[in-house]
Design a protein around this motif. Structure first.
Motif, PDB file in Angstrom:
ATOM      1  N   VAL A  90       0.325  -1.285   0.034  1.00 28.97           N
ATOM      2  CA  VAL A  90      -0.505  -0.047   0.304  1.00 28.97           C
ATOM      3  C   VAL A  90       0.733   1.024  -0.035  1.00 28.97           C
ATOM      4  CG1 VAL A  90      -1.432   1.999   1.423  1.00 28.97           C
ATOM      5  CG2 VAL A  90      -1.957  -0.986   1.291  1.00 28.97           C
ATOM      6  N   PHE A  91       1.998   1.165   0.671  1.00 23.44           N
ATOM      7  CA  PHE A  91       2.612   2.364   0.663  1.00 23.44           C
ATOM      8  C   PHE A  91       3.973   2.550   0.253  1.00 23.44           C
ATOM      9  CE2 PHE A  91       0.328   2.564   5.346  1.00 23.44           C
ATOM     10  CZ  PHE A  91      -0.318   4.097   4.752  1.00 23.44           C
ATOM     11  N   ASN A  92       4.091   1.609  -0.975  1.00 23.87           N
ATOM     12  CA  ASN A  92       5.371   1.526  -1.743  1.00 23.87           C
ATOM     13  C   ASN A  92       6.653   1.315  -0.809  1.00 23.87           C
ATOM     14  OD1 ASN A  92       4.637   1.932  -4.622  1.00 23.87           O
ATOM     15  ND2 ASN A  92       3.676   3.299  -4.330  1.00 23.87           N
ATOM     16  N   TRP A  93       6.515   1.202   0.035  1.00 18.47           N
ATOM     17  CA  TRP A  93       7.915   0.712   0.748  1.00 18.47           C
ATOM     18  C   TRP A  93       8.663  -0.624  -0.016  1.00 18.47           C
ATOM     19  CZ3 TRP A  93       8.890   3.843   4.932  1.00 18.47           C
ATOM     20  CH2 TRP A  93       9.816   2.909   5.475  1.00 18.47           C
ATOM     21  N   PRO A  94      10.179  -0.550   0.166  1.00 17.53           N
ATOM     22  CA  PRO A  94      10.616  -1.130  -0.615  1.00 17.53           C
ATOM     23  C   PRO A  94      11.769  -2.854   0.636  1.00 17.53           C
ATOM     24  CG  PRO A  94      11.626   0.942  -0.379  1.00 17.53           C
ATOM     25  CD  PRO A  94      10.656   0.629   0.216  1.00 17.53           C
ATOM     26  N   GLY A  95      10.338  -2.565   0.667  1.00 17.58           N
ATOM     27  CA  GLY A  95      11.013  -4.004   1.856  1.00 17.58           C
ATOM     28  C   GLY A  95      10.616  -5.387   1.070  1.00 17.58           C
ATOM     29  N   MET A  96      10.646  -6.175   2.229  1.00 13.86           N
ATOM     30  CA  MET A  96      10.820  -7.837   1.595  1.00 13.86           C
ATOM     31  C   MET A  96       9.829  -8.230   1.122  1.00 13.86           C
ATOM     32  SD  MET A  96      12.636 -10.229   4.411  1.00 13.86           S
ATOM     33  CE  MET A  96      12.031  -9.479   5.867  1.00 13.86           C
TER      34      MET A  96
END
Lengths: 313, 325, 351
Positions: B271-277
């Motif tokens: 949802v937040f375009n967070w560049p995580g795993m």
């Protein structure tokens, strides 16, 4: 020792239910059920909400003003793109000109199917695991409980996604994937309950009278853990609904059916959360309400089974 | 039994669990319907190149050899090459791993702060209207999937109030030198605030409700009455004694909360375009980039398993009674 | 000199079925250095009297009437915060069961230090620790073990530790609520002895709460017999033991070996304590009293002084001389009376 004391599991409710008092009589009659909800306002609200959802789910095609999948056009043949709510479309339309209200109503069906089937399967597996593990003890117990521990090490949503991708995105696969992980909490709680019940005199008596293990397990012990099974059934419905919505939101849901999660997925990818609130709020709120209804119902069961939680006078 | 024996036994269990997890992972990705090699060999290769890749990866070996080989590779942190990026998976995933961990830790910390204070208050307010409102709020939070909470927060704080950015981990053009600088900056906080709050709202129900119920039990204990008789202030009794005692069970469920967080995390990252795993995994699965998907899955599972382990040790440490029994 | 004066105290528990009149008009006074015994069955309200003094009643309990004057101050009128200063500093408590009297996650030392520093903020931590060790020596516990956690102590040791912490601030008043019931007989005696000695050493007054009249006869100067939320007989120990005027006191005396006369058989009082939810007019003991008459069921007896400093609540107190020998006979208590037969009551030991 902590690892054995801890029957804590999937959710807050597990821990609370450890104190489950075994208030059970052999058969839970309807009258007893009514007794449980008497004076429990929040529980009654839960029942009412669930009844509404069931009604909507059953009669969705009749209630829906339009075909949920149909691209609606104006008289001059234009697609009705993202129209704000009007008397014609109470909740407006989507980017592809579909009626939001109809989609929400039809989506209720998927939520209810996933919720009930997913909960049934996970509680079915979990109850049997717990019964067998607790009743037989010894190495059977060791193996089954290690297995439960291992399933606890599996991250739920990623597992469901991988499984759905591997098995193919169908509704049944989503349900199967949910059940394959979700049973773990029921198993642990049922097991600890069985451990106390099997020491009771009448169970000893049933065994001494020559009842087979299977008989004792399913006719004497099972009825005693049934209220706990219902409790977990109620919560499992909530978890399954959330899980399905999540899978669909990520785009891995059944491509053929309309679900609330998928509505939010399309709305999100179409960037509608900036512009078309009427497309976003209804499916999200529906998820909230359905899940809250089963949580409220579960909470009522829990209060009955756990006197500690009852309000003191 | 002593603390030492307890730790040794727990390490033994950890090893078994880990091994089983690795095996599940192996089975999931290899013994599946259809040709398993398609999952590990990029599409569109010529027959010759394809054969070469299969041999390089050892996919032509018997299954049990592949299995042993796989265990060794994974333990060495070797997850193969990403189809999508044509780079070793380990390099790609490491940054994303830390992005995920920082977001998750932040969210869980916040959830615990809300949960401990909120749960204590709910117990204190027992039988009042405030309690019912608080309980309902907790249930609403618990019944909202993270993506939905995230969407609502974005609608309110981004599009309506315009207080926070819609997503990402840093502003365009913002630069950082090194690890610490990246996670300790105003720009990072600005970006992490909403996803962190989203996570906290979802995770807080478990500690809140558990805290409340434990507190109710603890407040009935004899020693609480004694502390009152000792003339200690309400504040001291509530926070130093009742809350402190109620923390024990809450500590043990950190692992469970984290286990759930890993799943919820994935949705927040999308949802937040967070560049995580999590997001990496979703993208990888969509692109059939199985090595990356598997590595992400492996790391998420590892976090859950290790946290479970840590929680048990922490519990033994916190409650002096555990190991003496 | 009077240290504590309790006047017509009423403490009720509010429940769904009505108010439980746990303490229903009790008056007591305690002088410096005096030891007062509150004797009665469980459920008689004796613990509630103690809990009313420092107001540590359960949530639904409330002092509804009366006054508790300590050192010129009416404690019932103080706010919770004002009362905090008096708790432990002036009135401390040795609990019924020390099993769970300590917070399990702190060491005993930490808890003693905490209470000292809560009331005497000027005391340094080191001083408070020293005091904790001193207190341990005081109660015959190894001072080294003051840094142990509560669960590392045995029951007897915990009880001693509970006494130690009760003495931490040299309080003028000690409330001892069945301080030895949880222990075995030998340790009981040791601990009672120790409490007595310590009380003499630090010059404090004590209220000893127990169901065991033999305990109070050994330790107390005065005895108040509590029944059904009221004090039915109140005077010096010797008179209570030798010349009881209330049938209930006579019954209590029969039930304990050390003071029952000669080789007389032990007799327990049949029946159970009265219901205290909105009690009706009439003597509360009448249902179980072998000497109950018409009047006893109709009118609540009021306290009256039968001799100087000897207060009794009984319509037949004047006939005590004649009733006493009767009360020593077993038949008097076991014979079924018409009222009892109708109620179908069973024999009931008074413990």
């Amino acid at each position: 020792m902590s690892t054995q004391n801890r029957t804590s599991t999937e959710d807050e409710y597990d821990i609370l239910s450890q104190h489950y008092g075994g208030r059970s009589r052999l058969r839970q009659t309807l009258a007893a059920q009514r007794e449980i909800f008497r004076g429990e306002r929040l529980g009654q609200i839960g029942l009412l909400l669930l009844a509404i959802f069931l009604f909507v789910g059953l009669f969705a095609p009749l209630l829906a003003p339009y075909d949920a999948q149909e691209k609606l056009r104006t008289d001059d043949g234009e697609i009705k793109r993202m129209e704000a709510p009007s008397t014609e479309h109470l909740l407006g339309t989507t980017r592809l000109g579909r009626d939001v209200l109809s989609q929400v109503l039809i989506g209720t069906r998927i939520a209810l199917i996933v919720g009930s089937l997913g909960a049934f399967m996970s509680v079915f597996i979990g109850t049997n695991m717990g019964l067998i593990s607790g009743y037989f003890g010894g190495w059977t117990d060791d193996i089954l409980m290690r297995l439960t521990d291992i399933i606890y090490g599996v991250p739920f949503l990623p597992f469901v996604i991988v499984l759905v991708v591997i098995l193919g995105p169908s509704l049944l696969n989503v349900i199967l994937a949910i059940a394959l992980v979700q049973w773990r909490s029921t198993a642990r709680v049922i097991r600890s309950q069985v451990l106390t019940i099997k020491e009771r005199p009448y169970i000893e008596a049933a065994r001494a009278a020559g009842g087979s293990d299977v008989r004792v397990l399913y006719t004497h012990i099972l009825p005693n853990v049934l209220p706990l099974v219902f409790l977990y059934g109620a919560f499992s419905v909530g978890w399954a609904v959330i899980a399905e919505a999540s899978v669909s939101f990520l785009g891995f849901g059944d491509p053929l059916s309309v679900s609330w999660g998928k509505m939010l997925f399309t709305a999100y990818t179409a960037n509608a959360i900036r512009t078309a609130w009427w497309w976003v709020i209804p499916p999200g709120l529906s998820i909230n309400l359905l899940v809250i209804s089963v949580f409220l119902i579960g909470r009522t069961y829990e209060k009955v089974s756990n006197p500690e939680l009852r309000e003191r006078e | 039994m002593g603390m030492k024996e307890f730790v040794v036994r727990r390490i033994g269990q950890l090893a078994v669990t880990y091994w089983a997890f690795l095996t599940i992972l192996f089975l999931l990705f290899r013994i599946v319907p259809g040709d398993p090699t398609t999952m590990f060999v990029a599409q569109g290769l010529s027959g010759e190149a394809r054969k070469e890749v299969i041999e390089n990866l050892g996919l032509n070996e018997p299954l049990h050899i592949q299995y042993v080989d796989y265990i060794f590779q994974v333990l060495q942190g070797n997850f193969g090459t990403s189809f999508q990026y044509r780079e070793p998976v380990a390099g790609i995933i490491v940054t994303k791993f830390w992005n995920t961990i920082f977001l998750m830790l932040g969210a869980i910390t916040l959830a615990y702060m809300i949960g401990i204070l909120g749960g204590a208050l709910l117990a204190w307010w027992r039988g009042t209207d405030r309690e019912i409102v608080g309980l309902l709020a907790t249930l609403v939070a618990r019944s909202s999937p993270t993506f939905w909470t995230g969407i609502v927060l974005i609608m309110v704080f981004v599009f309506w109030l315009k207080w926070f950015p819609a997503g990402g981990i840093r502003s365009v053009g913002a630069d950082y030198n090194g690890f610490v600088d990246k996670f300790v900056s105003v720009d990072f906080l600005y970006h992490v605030a909403l996803p962190m709050l989203t996570g906290a709202i979802y995770y807080m129900a478990t500690p809140t409700l558990l805290m409340r119920n434990t507190m109710l039990e603890i407040l009935n204990e004899d020693f609480i009455k004694m502390k009152k008789a000792e003339g200690l202030s309400q504040y001291t009794i509530l926070y130093k004694h009742a809350v402190r005692n109620s923390l024990l069970p809450i500590v043990t469920i950190i692992a469970l909360v984290a286990g759930k967080a890993i799943g919820g995390q994935l949705l927040i990252e999308v949802v937040f375009n967070w560049p995580g795993m999590g997001r990496a995994m979703v993208t990888a699965v969509s692109y059939n980039d199985y090595p990356v998907a598997m590595a992400a899955f492996f790391l998420m599972g590892s976090v859950v398993i290790l946290l479970n382990f840590a929680a048990d040790l922490l519990y033994a440490h916190f409650d002096p009674r555990v190991t003496y029994e | 000199m009077t240290l504590l004066e309790i006047e017509t105290l009423k403490t009720y528990y509010h429940t769904e079925t009505g108010d439980v009149h746990a303490v229903d008009g009790v008056s007591l006074s305690l002088s410096r250095n005096e030891t007062l015994g509150l004797v009665g069955e469980s459920g008689s309200g004796k613990t509630t009297i103690a809990e009313s003094i420092n107001r540590i009643l359960p949530e639904n309990g409330e002092v509804v009437d009366g006054s508790i004057v300590y050192d010129g101050v009416n404690l019932t009128e103080l706010s919770e915060k004002e009362l905090q200063k008096y708790r432990w500093n002036d009135v401390s408590l040795i609990p019924q069961s020390a099993m769970n009297a300590f917070d399990p996650v702190y060491t005993i030392e930490e808890q003693i230090v905490e209470v000292i520093r809560a009331h005497r903020p000027d005391t340094s931590k080191a001083e408070a620790r020293e005091r904790a060790q001193e207190l341990f020596e005081f109660v015959d516990l190894d001072p080294e073990r003051v840094t142990d956690y509560p669960h590392q102590f045995s029951g007897g040791m915990k009880q001693r530790a509970a006494i130690a912490i009760a003495l931490a601030l040299d309080p003028p008043i000690l409330l001892a609520d069945e301080p030895t019931t949880a222990l075995d007989v030998i340790i009981q005696d040791q601990i009672l002895e120790r409490i007595k000695d310590l009380q003499a050493e630090i010059n404090s007054a004590m209220i000893m709460i127990t169901h065991d009249i033999s305990v109070v006869s050994e330790t107390c100067d005065e005895i108040a017999v509590v029944y059904g939320g009221r004090i039915v007989e109140y005077t010096d120990t010797e008179t209570v033991i030798n010349e009881p005027h209330h049938p209930y006191t006579m019954g209590l005396r029969n039930a304990f070996p050390s003071i029952a006369e000669g080789d007389q058989e032990l007799i327990s009082i049949p029946g159970s304590p009265p219901e205290l939810v909105n009690p009706e007019e009439g003597c509360r003991f009448a249902d179980r009293c072998p000497f109950a008459e018409e009047e006893c069921y109709e009118k609540t007896p009021q306290p009256r002084e039968v001799a100087e400093g000897h207060v009794v609540e009984c319509h037949r107190a004047d006939e005590a001389e004649e009733l006493r020998p009767e009360a020593n006979k077993k038949e008097a208590w076991t014979e079924e009376r018409p009222k009892d037969a109708a109620a179908g009551q069973e024999g009931y030991s008074n413990d």
